[in-house]
Scaffold this motif. Structure first.
Motif, PDB file in Angstrom:
ATOM      1  N   PHE A  61       3.134  -2.475   3.072  1.00 19.33           N
ATOM      2  CA  PHE A  61       3.167  -1.057   2.723  1.00 19.33           C
ATOM      3  C   PHE A  61       4.555  -0.758   2.187  1.00 19.33           C
ATOM      4  CE2 PHE A  61       3.112  -1.845   7.281  1.00 19.33           C
ATOM      5  CZ  PHE A  61       4.410  -1.526   7.645  1.00 19.33           C
ATOM      6  N   VAL A  62       4.661   0.328   1.443  1.00 16.04           N
ATOM      7  CA  VAL A  62       5.929   0.640   0.778  1.00 16.04           C
ATOM      8  C   VAL A  62       7.025   0.906   1.801  1.00 16.04           C
ATOM      9  CG1 VAL A  62       7.088   2.207  -0.825  1.00 16.04           C
ATOM     10  CG2 VAL A  62       4.726   1.504  -1.268  1.00 16.04           C
ATOM     11  N   ASP A  63       6.735   1.763   2.796  1.00 16.45           N
ATOM     12  CA  ASP A  63       7.741   2.115   3.789  1.00 16.45           C
ATOM     13  C   ASP A  63       7.053   2.523   5.083  1.00 16.45           C
ATOM     14  OD1 ASP A  63      10.775   2.772   4.095  1.00 16.45           O
ATOM     15  OD2 ASP A  63       9.723   4.480   4.985  1.00 16.45           O
ATOM     16  N   ASP A  64       7.676   2.234   6.205  1.00 11.38           N
ATOM     17  CA  ASP A  64       7.044   2.570   7.482  1.00 11.38           C
ATOM     18  C   ASP A  64       6.955   4.068   7.745  1.00 11.38           C
ATOM     19  OD1 ASP A  64       9.762   2.874   8.013  1.00 11.38           O
ATOM     20  OD2 ASP A  64       9.774   1.536   9.744  1.00 11.38           O
ATOM     21  N   SER A  65       7.587   4.884   6.900  1.00 10.83           N
ATOM     22  CA  SER A  65       7.422   6.336   7.018  1.00 10.83           C
ATOM     23  C   SER A  65       5.988   6.761   6.704  1.00 10.83           C
ATOM     24  CB  SER A  65       8.396   7.066   6.090  1.00 10.83           C
ATOM     25  OG  SER A  65       8.109   6.773   4.736  1.00 10.83           O
ATOM     26  N   GLN A  66       5.194   5.882   6.091  1.00 11.79           N
ATOM     27  CA  GLN A  66       3.796   6.161   5.767  1.00 11.79           C
ATOM     28  C   GLN A  66       2.892   6.133   6.994  1.00 11.79           C
ATOM     29  OE1 GLN A  66       4.503   3.084   2.327  1.00 11.79           O
ATOM     30  NE2 GLN A  66       2.340   3.567   2.484  1.00 11.79           N
ATOM     31  N   ALA A 114      -5.945   2.293   5.899  1.00  5.42           N
ATOM     32  CA  ALA A 114      -5.638   3.389   4.998  1.00  5.42           C
ATOM     33  C   ALA A 114      -6.341   4.623   5.537  1.00  5.42           C
ATOM     34  CB  ALA A 114      -6.130   3.078   3.595  1.00  5.42           C
ATOM     35  N   ILE A 115      -5.641   5.729   5.629  1.00  3.23           N
ATOM     36  CA  ILE A 115      -6.253   7.002   6.014  1.00  3.23           C
ATOM     37  C   ILE A 115      -6.663   7.679   4.713  1.00  3.23           C
ATOM     38  CG2 ILE A 115      -5.912   9.230   7.131  1.00  3.23           C
ATOM     39  CD1 ILE A 115      -3.743   7.862   8.856  1.00  3.23           C
ATOM     40  N   PHE A 175       0.845  -1.195   0.000  1.00  8.22           N
ATOM     41  CA  PHE A 175       0.000   0.000   0.000  1.00  8.22           C
ATOM     42  C   PHE A 175       0.882   1.247   0.000  1.00  8.22           C
ATOM     43  CE2 PHE A 175      -2.446   3.295   2.208  1.00  8.22           C
ATOM     44  CZ  PHE A 175      -3.551   3.352   1.367  1.00  8.22           C
ATOM     45  N   PRO A 176       0.581   2.241  -0.860  1.00  6.30           N
ATOM     46  CA  PRO A 176       1.454   3.411  -0.976  1.00  6.30           C
ATOM     47  C   PRO A 176       1.050   4.647  -0.165  1.00  6.30           C
ATOM     48  CG  PRO A 176      -0.035   3.350  -2.829  1.00  6.30           C
ATOM     49  CD  PRO A 176      -0.347   2.131  -1.993  1.00  6.30           C
ATOM     50  N   GLY A 177      -0.109   4.648   0.491  1.00  6.03           N
ATOM     51  CA  GLY A 177      -0.611   5.877   1.115  1.00  6.03           C
ATOM     52  C   GLY A 177      -0.404   5.961   2.617  1.00  6.03           C
ATOM     53  N   ALA A 178      -1.057   6.958   3.218  1.00  7.42           N
ATOM     54  CA  ALA A 178      -0.971   7.198   4.663  1.00  7.42           C
ATOM     55  C   ALA A 178      -1.643   6.062   5.428  1.00  7.42           C
ATOM     56  CB  ALA A 178      -1.629   8.531   5.008  1.00  7.42           C
TER      57      ALA A 178
END
Length: 162
Positions: A131-136, A158-159, A70-73
């Motif tokens: 998810f792509v990265d935990d920075s999300q 997903a937010i 998943f790429p989003g917040a």
């Protein structure tokens, strides 16, 4: 949280990792032939592998395909359920008064592993696959409690704008 007005969340996945919760261990270092070597301890590697396996099992669709990261917040929820100790059982195997107090939530697990290390091992295991990265991760909730069936429950949302 402030700034999330007009937002909602949608469940992406939920999974259960069986067994006692484990926290992320610090990297280890060794010297081989005069060169420093940094590595992740074996127990951490095995637990992260277990988390990934449980994610793959939970996230597979009917064809067996795993969704793209998943790429989003994101909002992450990690609920750690600790086992009762030997002293929480009577000699006959029944739950003692202290065990009952733990299961009722009157006594909480104020012991290691720390809540942040429990979340860290879960998030690091899912990084790049769920998810792509935990920075999300914009919102994280972590809880610790006792249970007769120790486990870690991980949910990701997903937010999204309403």
């Amino acid at each position: 949280p402030r700034g999330y007005e007009g937002m909602s969340k949608r469940l992406l996945f939920s999974l259960v990792v069986p067994g006692a919760p484990m926290g992320k261990q610090r990297p280890k270092a060794s010297v081989v032939a005069g060169h420093a070597h940094i590595y992740t301890p074996g127990p951490t590697q095995r637990y992260e592998s277990l988390v990934r396996s449980e994610y793959e099992r939970a996230a597979c669709d009917s064809s067996g395909a795993i969704p793209c990261p998943f790429p989003g917040a994101l909002e992450i929820e990690v609920r750690a359920y600790f086992p009762l100790g030997k002293s929480d059982y009577t000699p006959k195997g029944k739950i003692s008064k202290s065990g009952e107090r733990k299961l009722s939530g009157e006594l909480m697990p104020t012991k290691k592993p720390d809540f942040d290390n429990i979340a860290k091992i879960a998030v690091d295991a899912l990084n790049g696959i769920a998810f792509v990265d935990d920075s999300q991760i914009c919102v994280a909730r972590v809880s610790k409690e006792y249970s007769a069936s120790p486990r870690v429950e991980i949910s990701a949302y997903a937010i999204v704008r309403e």
